[in-house]
Design an enzyme around this catalytic site. Structure first.
Site, PDB file in Angstrom:
ATOM      1  N   ASP A  99       0.805  -1.226   0.000  1.00 24.24           N
ATOM      2  CA  ASP A  99       0.000   0.000   0.000  1.00 24.24           C
ATOM      3  C   ASP A  99       0.837   1.275   0.000  1.00 24.24           C
ATOM      4  O   ASP A  99       0.438   2.278  -0.574  1.00 24.24           O
ATOM      5  CB  ASP A  99      -0.922   0.023   1.224  1.00 24.24           C
ATOM      6  CG  ASP A  99      -1.916  -1.131   1.210  1.00 24.24           C
ATOM      7  OD1 ASP A  99      -2.004  -1.832   0.190  1.00 24.24           O
ATOM      8  OD2 ASP A  99      -2.612  -1.311   2.229  1.00 24.24           O
ATOM      9  N   ASP A 172      -2.402   5.840  -2.918  1.00 20.41           N
ATOM     10  CA  ASP A 172      -1.910   4.614  -2.301  1.00 20.41           C
ATOM     11  C   ASP A 172      -1.344   3.753  -3.420  1.00 20.41           C
ATOM     12  O   ASP A 172      -1.922   3.670  -4.513  1.00 20.41           O
ATOM     13  CB  ASP A 172      -3.049   3.830  -1.623  1.00 20.41           C
ATOM     14  CG  ASP A 172      -3.275   4.261  -0.174  1.00 20.41           C
ATOM     15  OD1 ASP A 172      -2.811   5.356   0.214  1.00 20.41           O
ATOM     16  OD2 ASP A 172      -3.938   3.501   0.562  1.00 20.41           O
ATOM     17  N   HIS A 222      -8.001   0.844  -3.474  1.00 22.93           N
ATOM     18  CA  HIS A 222      -7.072  -0.166  -4.004  1.00 22.93           C
ATOM     19  C   HIS A 222      -7.721  -0.973  -5.130  1.00 22.93           C
ATOM     20  O   HIS A 222      -8.854  -1.436  -5.001  1.00 22.93           O
ATOM     21  CB  HIS A 222      -6.543  -1.099  -2.914  1.00 22.93           C
ATOM     22  CG  HIS A 222      -5.892  -0.336  -1.790  1.00 22.93           C
ATOM     23  ND1 HIS A 222      -5.611  -0.891  -0.582  1.00 22.93           N
ATOM     24  CD2 HIS A 222      -5.471   0.969  -1.737  1.00 22.93           C
ATOM     25  CE1 HIS A 222      -5.052   0.027   0.203  1.00 22.93           C
ATOM     26  NE2 HIS A 222      -4.961   1.163  -0.480  1.00 22.93           N
ATOM     27  N   CYS A 328      -1.459  -7.671  -1.451  1.00 19.69           N
ATOM     28  CA  CYS A 328      -1.292  -6.590  -0.464  1.00 19.69           C
ATOM     29  C   CYS A 328      -0.157  -6.858   0.506  1.00 19.69           C
ATOM     30  O   CYS A 328       0.568  -5.949   0.902  1.00 19.69           O
ATOM     31  CB  CYS A 328      -2.559  -6.431   0.363  1.00 19.69           C
ATOM     32  SG  CYS A 328      -4.004  -5.952  -0.549  1.00 19.69           S
TER      33      CYS A 328
HETATM   34  O1  DAV Z   1     -11.654  -4.268  -2.707  1.00 18.02           O
HETATM   35  O2  DAV Z   1     -12.291  -5.222  -0.941  1.00 18.02           O
HETATM   36  C1  DAV Z   1      -9.117  -5.189  -1.098  1.00 18.02           C
HETATM   37  C2  DAV Z   1      -7.736  -4.641  -1.424  1.00 18.02           C
HETATM   38  C3  DAV Z   1      -7.025  -4.067  -0.267  1.00 18.02           C
HETATM   39  N1  DAV Z   1      -5.681  -3.657  -0.632  1.00 18.02           N
HETATM   40  C4  DAV Z   1     -11.471  -4.585  -1.569  1.00 18.02           C
HETATM   41  C5  DAV Z   1     -10.162  -4.159  -0.940  1.00 18.02           C
END
Ligand code: DAV
Length: 342
Positions: A99, A172, A222, A328
């Protein structure tokens, strides 16, 4: 070979950071940020000084250790973040190195993160960053006044869509995916604004194109549970958030785009405090055959097998509880160079 060298999501992985769940605490973040992005049934957990349940962080740490050992057994060099006492820093954790840092080519770029509670995360990676820098990597700090207000000040995109305005550049790293030495795709979100995209473009320079996709995701934070490139020309997509037609005229035009199977409802504990069930497609591609996938996501494993991959099923539900899955929880530092068509 350069010490830092990675410009896609799929070439053979040689060196990687695997996050740690040590001391993970719910981020102490402005309620508006939480309500824009987090599952409603967990909003009240996000309060100051509130650790994630120890049984979850301990189990998550074990899952991360298992992942680190698996990657090492495949010949990949693994680094771990240093331990940081998150209590008193507003949380949150060093579980999700994806992130806050973007590796592109030989650059390690610090993301000017939108959440105040995440502005200390660099502490966990600092000894590694120093080492890479001394060995010749290009370190590009965010160099943004992170104290500037994002919620109330600054102009906004038309419409009430995103919780943040343009008070300062914000992005991010997990809102972006690398598709080759000259191509990054990403999205605007509740943590990435227009000036943030300009900031990233300036960091990457004129030879790298940053193309914004437009998923339909009202809670966007994200892009790595919306789209998952598996190799050059092949990606999984989340059919609840994006249609293949939306990829026309983008760098993904002409790619084989495969809808991912809808995730099963969560069978039980641990809860997903910070993501949707679509975190299922937050995969880590190890090389042109091997992909890490959650042990219980059998439909996804079957699909990956049909696409010519060997899925590596690994338990990761407790890490997922903390906000992300294999993509992640890792940061690729070195992937093999290859010959590029794009
Ligand atoms: O889309 O539920 C997941 C990704 C988190 N870096 C989502 C977030």
């Amino acid at each position: 070979m350069a010490v830092v060298e990675a410009c896609d999501e799929w070439s053979a992985l040689r060196e990687v950071v695997v996050g740690t769940a040590f001391g993970a605490m719910f981020p102490d973040e402005d309620r508006r940020m939480i309500e824009a992005t987090m599952p409603v049934e967990h909003w009240d957990e996000f309060r100051p000084g509130h650790p994630f349940p120890v049984w979850i962080t301990e189990a998550a740490e074990q899952e991360l250790q298992t992942l680190a050992e698996l990657l090492e057994s495949m010949g990949c060099r693994v680094h771990r973040p240093q331990r940081v006492p998150w209590e008193g820093l507003g949380g949150y954790c060093a579980t999700m190195p994806r992130d806050s840092l973007l590796v592109m080519g030989d650059r390690v770029i610090e993301a000017p993160m939108a959440w105040r509670s995440r502005q200390h995360e660099l502490l966990a990676y600092w000894p590694l960053i120093q080492k890479w820098r001394q060995a010749g990597a290009r370190w590009l700090p965010a160099d943004v006044d992170l104290g500037m207000d994002l919620l109330d000040a600054g102009p906004r995109e038309p419409g009430p869509r995103w919780v943040i305005g343009e008070g300062r550049p914000a992005w991010d790293a997990a809102d972006f995916l690398r598709l080759g030495p000259r191509t990054v795709v990403g999205q605007l979100s509740h943590v990435t604004n227009r000036s943030g995209v300009d900031h990233l473009r300036a960091r990457l320079g004129p030879d790298i194109r940053v193309h914004l996709l437009q998923p339909d995701d009202p809670h966007a934070m994200h892009i790595d549970a919306t789209l998952c490139p598996l190799r050059e020309g092949l990606a999984l997509y989340n059919p609840d958030r994006i249609a293949p037609e939306a990829m026309r005229g983008t760098p993904l035009d002409g790619w084989e785009l495969v809808p991912a199977p809808r995730p099963e409802p969560n069978a039980g504990p641990p809860p997903r405090y910070m993501t949707s069930a679509w975190v299922s497609i937050n995969l880590l591609v190890v090389d042109d055959r091997h992909v890490l996938v959650e042990a219980e996501d059998e439909k996804l494993q079957t699909l990956l097998t049909s696409l010519g991959f060997t899925p590596l099923p690994s338990p990761f539900r407790n890490v997922q509880a903390l906000g992300g899955s294999f993509h992640c929880a890792t940061l690729d530092i070195r992937r093999d160079r290859r010959t590029w068509t794009a």
